[in-house]
Design a protein around this motif. Structure first.
Motif, short mmCIF file in Angstrom:
data_model
loop_
_atom_site.label_atom_id
_atom_site.label_comp_id
_atom_site.label_asym_id
_atom_site.label_seq_id
_atom_site.Cartn_x
_atom_site.Cartn_y
_atom_site.Cartn_z
N UNK A 332 0.66 -1.31 0.06
CA UNK A 332 0.02 0.16 0.17
C UNK A 332 0.69 1.35 0.01
N UNK A 333 2.04 1.41 0.65
CA UNK A 333 2.72 2.42 0.89
C UNK A 333 3.23 2.79 -0.74
N UNK A 334 3.43 1.84 -1.58
CA UNK A 334 3.74 2.15 -2.81
C UNK A 334 2.63 2.10 -3.70
N UNK A 335 1.38 2.29 -3.44
CA UNK A 335 0.14 2.40 -4.29
C UNK A 335 -0.26 1.15 -4.50
N UNK A 336 0.08 -0.08 -4.29
CA UNK A 336 -0.41 -1.29 -4.39
C UNK A 336 -1.23 -1.74 -3.47
N UNK A 337 -1.65 -3.24 -3.73
CA UNK A 337 -2.49 -3.64 -2.77
C UNK A 337 -2.11 -5.10 -2.46
N UNK A 338 -0.79 -5.56 -2.51
CA UNK A 338 -0.04 -6.71 -2.06
C UNK A 338 0.05 -6.72 -0.48
N UNK A 339 -0.03 -7.88 0.05
CA UNK A 339 0.27 -7.95 1.54
C UNK A 339 1.72 -8.38 1.71
N UNK A 340 2.03 -8.29 2.95
CA UNK A 340 3.60 -8.49 3.29
C UNK A 340 3.94 -9.78 2.75
N UNK A 341 3.18 -10.83 3.02
CA UNK A 341 3.59 -12.25 2.75
C UNK A 341 3.59 -12.44 1.23
N UNK A 342 2.54 -11.72 0.45
CA UNK A 342 2.78 -11.80 -1.05
C UNK A 342 4.15 -11.33 -1.62
N UNK A 343 4.47 -10.41 -1.09
CA UNK A 343 5.86 -9.65 -1.44
C UNK A 343 6.95 -10.84 -1.17
N UNK A 344 6.88 -11.39 -0.10
CA UNK A 344 7.99 -12.39 0.24
C UNK A 344 7.78 -13.78 -0.75
N UNK A 345 6.41 -14.13 -1.11
CA UNK A 345 6.28 -15.23 -1.98
C UNK A 345 7.04 -14.73 -3.30
N UNK A 346 6.68 -13.51 -3.92
CA UNK A 346 7.04 -12.94 -5.34
C UNK A 346 8.70 -12.72 -5.19
N UNK A 347 9.33 -12.54 -3.88
CA UNK A 347 10.64 -12.54 -3.84
C UNK A 347 11.34 -13.72 -4.09
N UNK A 348 10.81 -14.65 -3.27
CA UNK A 348 11.40 -16.07 -3.17
C UNK A 348 11.39 -16.56 -4.81
N UNK A 349 10.14 -16.72 -5.44
CA UNK A 349 10.01 -17.02 -6.67
C UNK A 349 10.94 -16.31 -7.73
N UNK A 350 11.11 -14.88 -7.74
CA UNK A 350 12.05 -14.27 -8.45
C UNK A 350 13.44 -14.82 -8.12
N UNK A 351 13.90 -15.00 -6.95
CA UNK A 351 15.38 -15.49 -6.74
C UNK A 351 15.52 -17.04 -7.09
N UNK A 352 14.43 -17.64 -7.04
CA UNK A 352 14.56 -18.96 -7.45
C UNK A 352 14.47 -19.20 -9.21
N UNK A 353 13.85 -18.27 -9.86
CA UNK A 353 14.00 -18.34 -11.08
C UNK A 353 15.32 -17.77 -11.77
N UNK A 354 15.81 -16.79 -11.07
CA UNK A 354 17.21 -16.24 -11.32
C UNK A 354 18.19 -17.26 -11.07
N UNK A 355 17.86 -18.20 -10.09
CA UNK A 355 19.26 -18.98 -9.84
C UNK A 355 18.95 -20.17 -10.59
#
Ligand code: ATP
Length: 355
Positions: A332-355
Motif C-alpha cells: 500500500x505505501x507504494x500504491x499497490x494492494x499486495x500484502x507483506x507475505x505476497x511480497x515475500x512469495x514474489x521475492x522467493x519466486x524471483x530469486x528461484x527463477x534467477x538462480x
C-alpha cells in the motif's frame, strides 16, 4: 556464519518473517551456510523477562557474525520505567557500531521515485548531539537556569577519522565522489574538526574526489539534482534528517535500508520505525528490512572474503527490482494492494527463477 535475529515490535515480526524466508532461499541457492538464532527484544522481551534488551541477547549479539534487527516501538515505551531500554541504541553502543550506512536509490517502476537518485549516506552513529544520551535521559542537554537550555554537540578526531575511512572505502567501491556535508562557517570548531579530519583521510584516497557542501544547500540540491551525489559523508543528526529525505525520494519509507556497522560486526536494521498504525494487518512493506539484509550480506562477504555472500546480495537486490516492477506485488505505501507475505512469495519466486 552465525546470524542473530531480533524481530522487534509492531510490524517487526511480520517483515522479519519475510526477510528470513528470502534469506533462507538465498542460503540454499548460494551455499552461504547461515545459522540462525532468534530472540525476543522490545515489548515481548519486557513482558517475559522485565527488560527490552535482556543481557543474554547482548551476549548473543557479541558472539554473532551479523544481526538482523526489526524496528523497536520506542515511542510506545513508558518513559523511565524499569527495564525499558532503547533496543537499537543499546546494541549499537555495546557492539560499537559506529557507521550507519543508508543507501537510497530510485528503483525502476516505483511510483513517486525521483529520477537520478542513487546514493549512499555514510552517517556517524556515535556522537554529535546524541553522544551522551541514554534513553530518556538527555545528558547531552541541560538547563543551567530555569530559562536557559543547552545542547552539547560532541565531535572527536577519532570518530571523524573512522567514519571518513568508511565513506572513502564505499566511494572507492562505487567509483563515485564523496560529498562531506556540514555547516562549517556556523559550527566552526566542531565541524571544523570534522572537516579537517575528513581532509586528512582523503589524502589516503587520491583517486576519490572530495567535495564539501553545506547542509542547507544539499537539502535543496538533493531534491533538484540527486544525480550530483554518490556518497554523502555526514555527522549524526544532519545525517538522520538527510537520510529520511533521501529515502522518501526513493518512493517510500517502507524501502528504507540501513546497516549499522563496526570494525568486526554489523546489524541490518530497517531504516523506518515500527509503524504501530499498520501492525498486525499484514500490509507492511518488508523490502526495507530485506534490503538492509542485502547490505549485511555484502558487508559479511567483503569482510570475510566470501564472494558467494556478495553474489547473494546482488541476486536479492535484483529480485527486489523485479518484484517492484510488477504493480501487483507492491504494498500500500507504494500504491499497490499486495500484502507483506505476497511480497515475500514474489521475492522467493524471483530469486528461484534467477538462480
Ligand atoms: P520512529 O520514531 O520509530 O522512527 P515513526 O513514528 O517516526 O517511527 P514509522 O514507524 O517509521 O515512523 O512510520 C511512519 C509512517 O510510515 C507510518 O504511517 C507508517 O505506517 C509508515 N511506514 C513505516 N514503515 C513502513 C513499512 N515498512 N511499510 C509501510 N508503511 C510503513
Amino acid at each position: 556464519m552465525d546470524i542473530l535475529v531480533l524481530p522487534g515490535d509492531d510490524i517487526g515480526p511480520e517483515i522479519t518473517a519475510v526477510t528470513l524466508k528470502v534469506l533462507k532461499t538465498a542460503d540454499d541457492l548460494f551455499g552461504l551456510g547461515l545459522e540462525f538464532e532468534q530472540k525476543d527484544v522490545g515489548v515481548t522481551a519486557h513482558r517475559a523477562e522485565g527488560s527490552t534488551v535482556p543481557e543474554h541477547v547482548l551476549q548473543s549479539a557479541l558472539q554473532a557474525d551479523g544481526i538482523i534487527l526489526g524496528p523497536a516501538g520506542m515511542t510506545a515505551y513508558p518513559e523511565g520505567s524499569a527495564g525499558w531500554i532503547n533496543v537499537p541504541g543499546t546494541i549499537r553502543k555495546k557492539l560499537d557500531l559506529f557507521a550507519n550506512i543508508r543507501p537510497a536509490r530510485s528503483r525502476p517502476g516505483v511510483p513517486r521515485a525521483k529520477e537520478g537518485l542513487d546514493l549512499t549516506i555514510v552517517r556517524e552513529n556515535t556522537e554529535g548531539f546524541y553522544s551522551d544520551r541514554n534513553m530518556f535521559r538527555g545528558i547531552g542537554e541541560f538547563m543551567p537556569t530555569e530559562d536557559l537550555a543547552l545542547s552539547v554537540r560532541k565531535i572527536t578526531r577519532q570518530a571523524s577519522h573512522r567514519i571518513a575511512a568508511v565513506a572513502f572505502e564505499t566511494a572507492r567501491k562505487r567509483n563515485s565522489a564523496v560529498t562531506v556535508v556540514g555547516k562549517r562557517h556556523v559550527l566552526q570548531i566542531s565541524d571544523g574538526l570534522f572537516m579537517d579530519e575528513v581532509n586528512a583521510v582523503a589524502r589516503d584516497y587520491p583517486e576519490v574526489k572530495l567535495v564539501e557542501k553545506d547542509i542547507d544547500a544539499v537539502a535543496a540540491e538533493l531534491y533538484s539534482s540527486p544525480e550530483n551525489f554518490g556518497v554523502i559523508l555526514i555527522t549524526n543528526m544532519f545525517g538522520d534528517i538527510l537520510s529520511n529525505l533521501a529515502v522518501a525520494m526513493s518512493g517510500s519509507l517502507g524501502l528504507a535500508a540501513s546497516l549499522n556497522a563496526g570494525e568486526t560486526r554489523a546489524a541490518a536494521n530497517a531504516g523506518h520505525g515500527s509503524a504501530p498504525d499498520i501492525a498486525g494487518k499484514g500490509i507492511a512493506n518488508p523490502l526495507g528490512l530485506v534490503l538492509s539484509t542485502v547490505l549485511l550480506l555484502e558487508w559479511l562477504g567483503i569482510r570475510h572474503e566470501k564472494q558467494n555472500f556478495v553474489d547473494a546480495a546482488v541476486a536479492i537486490s535484483k529480485a527486489v527490482d523485479f518484484v517492484l516492477a510488477d504493480p501487483g506485488s507492491r504494498t500500500g505505501d507504494l500504491g499497490g494492494r499486495a500484502g507483506t507475505a505476497d511480497v515475500g512469495a514474489a521475492l522467493v519466486k524471483a530469486l528461484g527463477n534467477a538462480g
